[in-house]
Design a protein around this motif. Structure first.
Motif, mmCIF file in Angstrom:
data_model
loop_
_atom_site.group_PDB
_atom_site.id
_atom_site.type_symbol
_atom_site.label_atom_id
_atom_site.label_comp_id
_atom_site.label_asym_id
_atom_site.label_seq_id
_atom_site.Cartn_x
_atom_site.Cartn_y
_atom_site.Cartn_z
ATOM 1 N N ALA A 1 6.139 -3.873 -3.986
ATOM 2 C CA ALA A 1 4.848 -4.612 -3.350
ATOM 3 C C ALA A 1 3.805 -4.416 -4.677
ATOM 4 O O ALA A 1 3.150 -5.469 -5.102
ATOM 5 N N ARG B 1 6.980 0.135 -1.059
ATOM 6 C CA ARG B 1 5.749 -0.360 -1.357
ATOM 7 C C ARG B 1 5.245 -0.152 -2.761
ATOM 8 O O ARG B 1 4.919 -1.117 -3.365
ATOM 9 N N SER C 1 -0.774 -4.479 8.024
ATOM 10 C CA SER C 1 0.060 -4.069 6.810
ATOM 11 C C SER C 1 -0.505 -2.450 6.284
ATOM 12 O O SER C 1 -1.537 -2.570 5.731
ATOM 13 N N TYR C 2 0.444 -1.770 6.068
ATOM 14 C CA TYR C 2 0.119 -0.241 5.449
ATOM 15 C C TYR C 2 -0.864 0.288 5.896
ATOM 16 O O TYR C 2 -1.559 1.258 5.674
ATOM 17 N N TYR D 1 7.151 4.142 1.661
ATOM 18 C CA TYR D 1 6.060 4.216 0.555
ATOM 19 C C TYR D 1 6.758 3.918 -0.689
ATOM 20 O O TYR D 1 6.286 3.331 -1.654
ATOM 21 N N TYR E 1 9.538 -0.105 9.380
ATOM 22 C CA TYR E 1 8.779 -1.048 8.518
ATOM 23 C C TYR E 1 8.593 -2.409 9.326
ATOM 24 O O TYR E 1 7.587 -2.854 9.338
#
Length: 302
Positions: free
Chosen positions: A262, A258, A243-244, A255, A233
């Motif tokens: 997030a 997130r 990002s991602y 994941y 990460y």
């Protein structure tokens, strides 16, 4: 005082001594696990009360391509990292076992990197494995090898992370070294009398006698590999990165993080956590089944 009364008193005393651990386990481990099981059956965004949705999160998970991608990335990483980690740990432990009095210094030297924060290890990955000016590729160039783009080529991201994980190999080295030092010297003497060389002694004496420690290191590191998060990460999804966007570095726990923290899909993240729990349990069960044939415990009837 009768024997039964003494036994009850000793039991109460023992429970009193371990009661802080029991309370801590119930409050900080058992209850969160059970509550996450409930949350996995809800639609919960942290800001509002959970709304029960039954198996909807699990149905969504079964149809989510990102879950399959993250699981596949994690499995690939584990298949590369675990054998590499165990082999390097064993090699270093065997070397230290021959170091005599100097083994204490080197044992400490190998263990100290374990104290490095995982975030720093993630930054270290970007510095050492940079495809253009990284130290690893510069070292490979000295011997005429054109190093790959470790941090940008999807095929090399997971091997690069596996190599960086060797930075913290010290714990396994210490465990295996302790197991090596516990092998009876009489077995080596008998093998020498039979004319066995180093390789045969290692294969027929050393490895069987430390197989329990090897199995422990393998199981623990497999569980850790399936929970890979911080290094990947901080290297590929943290501040200052795209990002991602890097699918090759999208590990399962990343994941999960997130979705939970997030996107605030905490109910879905709880379902993802339970799937990971089941996967790790199944993998560990397979390892335990295999260990019955491969692991030797001293004093065990065969």
């Amino acid at each position: 005082m009768t024997t039964s009364a003494r036994a009850r008193r000793e039991r109460r005393t023992g429970l009193a001594f371990i009661s802080p651990w029991i309370v801590g386990f119930v409050v900080f481990t058992a209850w969160p696990i059970l509550y996450s099981g409930y949350l996995s059956l809800t639609d919960y965004d942290v800001l509002t009360d959970p709304a029960f949705v039954g198996l909807e999160n699990y149905e969504r998970m079964a149809a989510d391509p990102q879950v399959r991608l993250a699981l596949w990335n994690t499995l690939q990483y584990a298949v590369v990292q675990v054998p590499l980690y165990v082999l390097v740990s064993l090699a270093l432990a065997l070397l230290l076992h021959q170091a005599g009095r100097a083994s204490g210094f080197f044992r400490t030297a190998f263990f100290v990197p374990k104290m490095t924060p995982p975030v720093a290890v993630g930054v270290l990955l970007l510095l050492l494995f940079n495809g253009q000016y990284g130290l690893v590729n510069e070292a490979l160039a000295v011997v005429g090898i054109d190093g790959p783009s470790w941090t940008t080529d999807p095929a090399w991201i997971k091997p690069g992370l596996a190599l960086v994980s060797l930075w913290s190999v010290g714990t396994a080295v210490v465990i295996l070294l302790a197991a090596l030092q516990d092998v009876p010297t009489e077995l080596y003497d008998a093998a020498r009398v039979d004319g066995a060389g180093w390789w045969r002694r290692t294969r027929t004496v050393t490895l069987p006698m430390i197989s329990g420690a090897l199995f422990f290191v393998t199981v623990v590191n497999t569980i850790a590999a399936f929970q890979m998060f911080t290094e990947a990460y901080s290297a590929f999804f943290g501040a200052g990165t795209s990002s991602y966007s890097n699918d090759a570095a999208l590990f399962y726990v990343i994941y999960l993080f997130r979705e939970g923290f997030a996107e605030l899909h905490m109910g879905y993240a709880s379902a993802l956590a339970w799937l990971l729990f089941v996967v790790i349990m199944l993998v560990t069960a397979v390892q335990l089944a295999v260990s019955r044939r491969l692991v030797y415990y001293e004093g065990e009837q065969r």
